[in-house]
Design a protein around this motif. Sequence first.
Motif, mmCIF file in Angstrom:
data_model
loop_
_atom_site.group_PDB
_atom_site.id
_atom_site.type_symbol
_atom_site.label_atom_id
_atom_site.label_comp_id
_atom_site.label_asym_id
_atom_site.label_seq_id
_atom_site.Cartn_x
_atom_site.Cartn_y
_atom_site.Cartn_z
ATOM 1 N N ALA A 1 136.147 100.846 24.332
ATOM 2 C CA ALA A 1 136.125 99.542 24.599
ATOM 3 C C ALA A 1 136.648 98.833 26.015
ATOM 4 N N PRO A 2 135.602 97.861 26.242
ATOM 5 C CA PRO A 2 135.999 97.860 27.708
ATOM 6 C C PRO A 2 137.139 96.375 27.126
ATOM 7 N N GLU A 3 137.970 96.389 28.215
ATOM 8 C CA GLU A 3 139.248 95.596 27.929
ATOM 9 C C GLU A 3 138.215 94.031 27.162
ATOM 10 N N ALA A 4 139.706 93.244 26.441
ATOM 11 C CA ALA A 4 138.981 92.165 25.905
ATOM 12 C C ALA A 4 139.686 91.225 27.062
ATOM 13 N N CYS A 5 138.822 90.468 26.866
ATOM 14 C CA CYS A 5 139.028 88.973 27.645
ATOM 15 C C CYS A 5 139.502 89.519 29.244
ATOM 16 N N PRO A 6 138.627 90.357 30.081
ATOM 17 C CA PRO A 6 139.102 90.963 31.583
ATOM 18 C C PRO A 6 139.109 89.086 32.379
ATOM 19 N N ARG A 7 139.538 89.425 33.533
ATOM 20 C CA ARG A 7 140.354 88.430 34.641
ATOM 21 C C ARG A 7 140.501 88.483 36.443
ATOM 22 N N LEU B 1 128.144 83.328 19.367
ATOM 23 C CA LEU B 1 129.525 83.159 20.303
ATOM 24 C C LEU B 1 130.874 84.313 19.406
ATOM 25 N N THR B 2 131.812 85.119 20.104
ATOM 26 C CA THR B 2 132.892 85.862 19.391
ATOM 27 C C THR B 2 133.558 85.195 19.641
ATOM 28 N N ALA B 3 135.081 84.664 19.321
ATOM 29 C CA ALA B 3 136.382 84.579 19.743
ATOM 30 C C ALA B 3 136.825 85.857 19.729
ATOM 31 N N HIS B 4 137.399 85.772 21.492
ATOM 32 C CA HIS B 4 138.053 87.757 21.076
ATOM 33 C C HIS B 4 139.349 87.037 21.062
ATOM 34 N N ASN B 5 140.684 87.873 20.547
ATOM 35 C CA ASN B 5 142.129 87.080 21.849
ATOM 36 C C ASN B 5 142.569 88.715 22.185
ATOM 37 N N ALA B 6 143.727 88.777 23.473
ATOM 38 C CA ALA B 6 143.966 90.300 23.816
ATOM 39 C C ALA B 6 145.939 89.554 24.063
ATOM 40 N N LYS B 7 146.218 90.932 23.355
ATOM 41 C CA LYS B 7 148.134 90.421 24.060
ATOM 42 C C LYS B 7 148.119 91.075 25.478
ATOM 43 N N GLN B 8 148.473 91.014 26.171
ATOM 44 C CA GLN B 8 148.761 91.169 27.495
ATOM 45 C C GLN B 8 150.407 91.913 27.859
ATOM 46 N N ARG B 9 150.267 92.458 28.435
ATOM 47 C CA ARG B 9 152.230 93.172 29.028
ATOM 48 C C ARG B 9 153.243 91.962 29.086
ATOM 49 N N ASP B 10 152.533 91.437 30.013
ATOM 50 C CA ASP B 10 153.786 90.389 30.145
ATOM 51 C C ASP B 10 154.225 89.135 28.585
ATOM 52 N N ARG C 1 145.600 86.080 25.759
ATOM 53 C CA ARG C 1 144.384 85.657 26.364
ATOM 54 C C ARG C 1 143.346 85.866 25.425
ATOM 55 N N TYR C 2 142.507 84.505 25.560
ATOM 56 C CA TYR C 2 141.426 83.966 24.913
ATOM 57 C C TYR C 2 140.254 83.705 24.987
ATOM 58 N N CYS C 3 139.238 84.596 24.738
ATOM 59 C CA CYS C 3 137.917 84.111 25.169
ATOM 60 C C CYS C 3 136.849 83.951 24.119
ATOM 61 N N TYR C 4 135.804 83.443 24.603
ATOM 62 C CA TYR C 4 134.387 83.930 23.556
ATOM 63 C C TYR C 4 133.198 84.217 24.467
ATOM 64 N N ILE C 5 132.832 85.336 24.360
ATOM 65 C CA ILE C 5 131.903 86.005 24.238
ATOM 66 C C ILE C 5 130.805 86.287 23.783
ATOM 67 N N ASP C 6 129.960 86.131 24.744
ATOM 68 C CA ASP C 6 128.138 85.486 24.210
ATOM 69 C C ASP C 6 127.567 87.252 23.591
ATOM 70 N N GLU C 7 126.445 87.355 23.102
ATOM 71 C CA GLU C 7 125.943 88.400 22.064
ATOM 72 C C GLU C 7 125.142 89.042 23.996
ATOM 73 N N ASN C 8 125.471 88.556 25.513
ATOM 74 C CA ASN C 8 124.985 89.850 26.175
ATOM 75 C C ASN C 8 126.375 89.176 26.774
ATOM 76 N N GLY C 9 127.659 89.490 26.349
ATOM 77 C CA GLY C 9 129.102 89.857 26.650
ATOM 78 C C GLY C 9 128.954 88.799 27.905
ATOM 79 N N ALA C 10 128.673 87.680 28.133
ATOM 80 C CA ALA C 10 129.177 87.105 29.374
ATOM 81 C C ALA C 10 130.196 86.225 28.263
ATOM 82 N N ALA C 11 130.851 86.325 29.173
ATOM 83 C CA ALA C 11 132.310 85.223 28.999
ATOM 84 C C ALA C 11 132.457 83.966 29.320
ATOM 85 N N SER C 12 132.826 82.700 28.353
ATOM 86 C CA SER C 12 132.315 81.850 27.966
ATOM 87 C C SER C 12 131.226 80.920 28.589
ATOM 88 N N PRO C 13 129.719 81.030 28.603
ATOM 89 C CA PRO C 13 128.357 80.900 29.261
ATOM 90 C C PRO C 13 128.621 79.860 29.241
#
Length: 567
Positions: free
Chosen positions: A27-33, A57-66, A70-82
């Motif tokens: 899977a691609p990195e969740a909530c990439p920045r 929209l799907t609300a995702h989150n991902a724990k970072q190494r630090d 991170r939290y993000c909304y991804i739409d059905e086309n993969g766009a973040a926080s449209p």
Amino acid sequence: MLKTLLIFAFLCLCFAQSHPVLSAQAAPEACPRPLPGSVVTEPADLRSRNGVLKVELTAHNAKQRDGSTRYCYIDENGAASPTLRVNPGDLVILTLRNDLTDFSPGAATAAHLHMDAGKNGNSCTSDVMTRESTNLHFHGLTIPPVCHQDDVLHTSIQPGDAPFEYRFRIPENEPPGLYWYHPHIHGFTKEQVLGGASGAIIVEGLERADKAVRGLPERVLIIRDQDLLNPNAPPSKWEPVVPKMLFDRDGDAANTGTGFGKPAKDLSINFVPVPYPDYPPAVIEMRPEEQQLWRVVNASGITYLNLEILLGHTPQPLGLVAMDGVPLNENGLPRDFVDWQTHLGVPPGARVEFIVKGPPEGAAGLLVTKTVDTGAGGENDPNRAIATITVSKDAPEPPSELAASPQPLPASQMPWLGSVVPVRTRKLYFSEKLLDPNDPNSATEFYMTVEGQTPAQFDPKSGIPNIIAKQGTVEDWIIENRSSELHAFHIHQLHFMLVDYRGKPVNEPFLRDTVNVPYYDGKALEYPTVRLRMDFRDPNTVGDFVYHCHLLEHEDGGMMGLIRVEP
Ligand SMILES: [Cu+2]
């Protein structure tokens, strides 16, 4: 051979699907920045079609190494926080799926608890508000505070719940401008919003209200805050003073009063981080001397902004045309009204829309936020860069542009709020209390109290309104600040007019939904106040909803009250 390969590929696919570990690796990195210093790009635009905006929209989150999440909304086309772009009268059908994980210690136990508690599976009435619950608030829109529309008191979607459908109509009379969406789970809003859970909503037609923006390319800029990437770094050597590092009771860097030093939070612009201590600016590309409309949301959890664009050391004119989603000329100011300012204060939750002229060829501008005095008890919001503005003749244009010759917006049917006589005046006050008055480092309780009632932290389970108002009326609310830090008053469902500020009449000829309430300095004879004219005339304001401080650790900490507007 080909057949063998195909069978092999098919087997691999099946294998991956039945083995979550493998599919997770692929899977691609969740909530990439983006990296610090990146070019600022626009969020994807989702436009309504034939009067309907459908979005998943799907609300995702991902724990970072630090350690941050991170939290993000991804739409059905993969766009973040449209950006959701709608017209007045449009139907919005938004399904929200909760894919959040509770990464806190002891999370497994909490998850079991919530599964038991949320057994009824009804997201409208679940009332379960945990770290992994979520919902949406449509900040600024005058839509009903009921489930599937804009209720945040009971609506709570758990991981594993069926996708939840929001379905509401943008009112025909919703002013054109910038609104935004974010979660509103009591106790956990700050964590999700700091993590990045937010996006813009644009009610189209600002160019119909104000001729000055017709035909301009437009940019949506979402300024968010997040925990410091380099919390232990000393301030940069270029800072002229090195203030003492103190922490406020929330554990954030306290106001140093110098304009320098460690900020409480890092900022990002369209997710490009601008971390302390060097603040490497993001990059905004423009064409030389080009005019654009910048639509800026302060989607920060706790950071105040005071925006300025510098050319060399000279602040550039910023042509303010709308605030908090309402054109400044809503009350009949000239059709081409522009309020030229050199800096714009934006509390958390507020929006400003302004005309910017690009620097001349060969020059570069700098978007900065200047220090905000948040009071002795407030957080440190120092001077810092956000983005450099570079120019070149072939800079890419923003993807959206306002119409050049639109139908003018008809004048509002309602009498101007400032000319309506309020049916009553109420007084509310912000206050804070140390749990142990002898220990300045003990936890703080945050209150928003109606005068005459006993200060208490907001209890989402109580259901007893602090205020009962009547739809069709207008009231004056005096909001007092008895604490030593700035607060940002916000109410759902409606806009208000700022009548007095610190006891002096200002009678602003425009509307807001979020306003600063100045802090108490400990010396004045009276606490500072603002007087607001609250508009309960719209039938969509009927129901139970909340007013609160928009500094999210205050809101989560209980600085919130419940209002019931009766039909
Ligand atoms: Cu506050």
